[in-house]
Each structure stands twice: as C-alpha cells, then as structure tokens.
Write an enzyme that holds these catalytic residues in place. Sequence first.
Site, short mmCIF file in Angstrom:
data_model
loop_
_atom_site.label_atom_id
_atom_site.label_comp_id
_atom_site.label_asym_id
_atom_site.label_seq_id
_atom_site.Cartn_x
_atom_site.Cartn_y
_atom_site.Cartn_z
N GLY A 1 0.77 -1.24 0.00
CA GLY A 1 0.00 0.00 0.00
C GLY A 1 0.80 1.28 0.00
N ASP B 1 -6.62 -11.12 -8.59
CA ASP B 1 -5.63 -11.23 -9.66
C ASP B 1 -6.06 -10.32 -10.80
OD1 ASP B 1 -3.87 -11.94 -11.66
OD2 ASP B 1 -4.24 -14.10 -11.51
N LYS C 1 5.86 -0.03 -14.03
CA LYS C 1 7.21 -0.54 -13.81
C LYS C 1 7.62 -1.42 -14.98
CE LYS C 1 7.89 -3.23 -10.20
NZ LYS C 1 8.24 -3.44 -8.78
#
Length: 244
Positions: A91, A132, A196
């Site tokens: 988080g 997911d 990323k």
Amino acid sequence: MATGGKKSAGRTTGSGPAGGSRNLTVKVKTAKRRKLSSTLWLQRQLNDPYVHEAKRLGYRSRAAFKMIQLDERFHILKPGLRVVDLGAAPGGWTQVAVEKVGALKPKGGGKVVGMDILEWDPLPGAITLQGDFLADDAPDRLKEALGGPADVVLSDMAAPTTGHPSTDHLRIIGLVEVALHFALEVLTPGGTFVAKVFQGGTEKTLLDQLKKNFTTVRHAKPPASRQGSAETYVVATGFRGSSE
C-alpha cells in the site's frame, strides 16, 4: 515490494530519508537454517535508509518514496484526481496517492482504488481490492469501484523473477501491456499511465502504442529504486482519448 509499518496515510514528507539518518552498517550473521539470500535481504533492509524513513513516517513500504519522487518530477498526482493502483500491496503507492489527491477530504477530494493479488490491509481513504488483475472479472471490479473514468493508472506489478533477464523482461512487459489495455479503457483525456518495467525499457511495439495514445512518454528511475535493481518506470502523460 518491501513491507514496513501499517500506519494510515496523513503526513507530508520530502522525497528522501532525513538528513539525520545514521551512517551505520548492520551486519547479520547467517543462522543455521537461514539461507544466505535471506540473510543478505535482511541485512539490506536493516541498512536501507528508505526502509527506516518509511517506518518513521508511517508508510507501509519504502516504495512510497519511489512514487513521491516520480510525482515530484512529473506532477502525476493532484488534488481531486481519480487514481487506480495496480499491484498495490502492501500500500505504499496507494498511501501517497490518497495524500496527494486528497481522498480523505469530505468534499472535493479525489478517489483511489487499489488492487493486488495478495491480501492487504484496508487503507483509510482508499478502496482496497484483493484479486488477480489478470482474472477476467478484475477490470470490471475496478471500474465498478472507481465509479467513473480515471485520471491516473499506476502499475507497480511485477512477476516473480526467474534470474534469466530476457525471461523476466518479457514477463513484466506482458503485465505492462495488460495494464495499458485497461488504462486505455478507463483514462480520461489528458490522463497519465505509470508502469514498472525492467532496464532495457519498453518493447518497440509497446513503446509505439504508448506514443500513439499519449503526447509524452518518458522513462525514469527514481533515487529510491535500489541501485542494484533492474527496475525503471515508464511515465506516459497526456492521454489522447479513446479512439472508439
């Protein structure tokens, strides 16, 4: 995604460890049943100033400083914006988003929705979902929680590394592609996508898609990203809008 304290958001901070951090190195002895890799990880955590600063400021992980530094450079998060955070646990990025968009304000604040495949604790000011992202129902769950278009889509998702650079690169690029597909569905014109990737940047086809849909695409490695890490981030701003 390093773990840290579990205090809620609600503080202001700079982009790096406090100047008074100790310049001491802690060495950890390898226990009989502890693998060398675990020992090295523990030693790195103990000697990481960002880990100490995250705990001091109540951030759940040192990754919070990566988001803070990216935001300082690219001005991603602003009051009132609606944010989706993918690969959010524990988080750290979500906490920063809550602070920056004012999600805790009763009026005029933004909204933050986070999802991770791992179980993670609820976070004040954010909607925290477990699931997911690659599951068929994940995009609809996020859209329902968001209740409208997003201004920012963040992805710190990463697949387990294999130690084989080419394989790891392809795995994370696959996650970026899925996250981008979702972003193109939910972003409002002018929106931002941050994800990323590993060093080597984005694949040409992915980079072409980003440039087609956003006015500016840049790569950045924030100072809080470990020097030995292959991670870097792609920051795409100025979403041109859906072509549909």
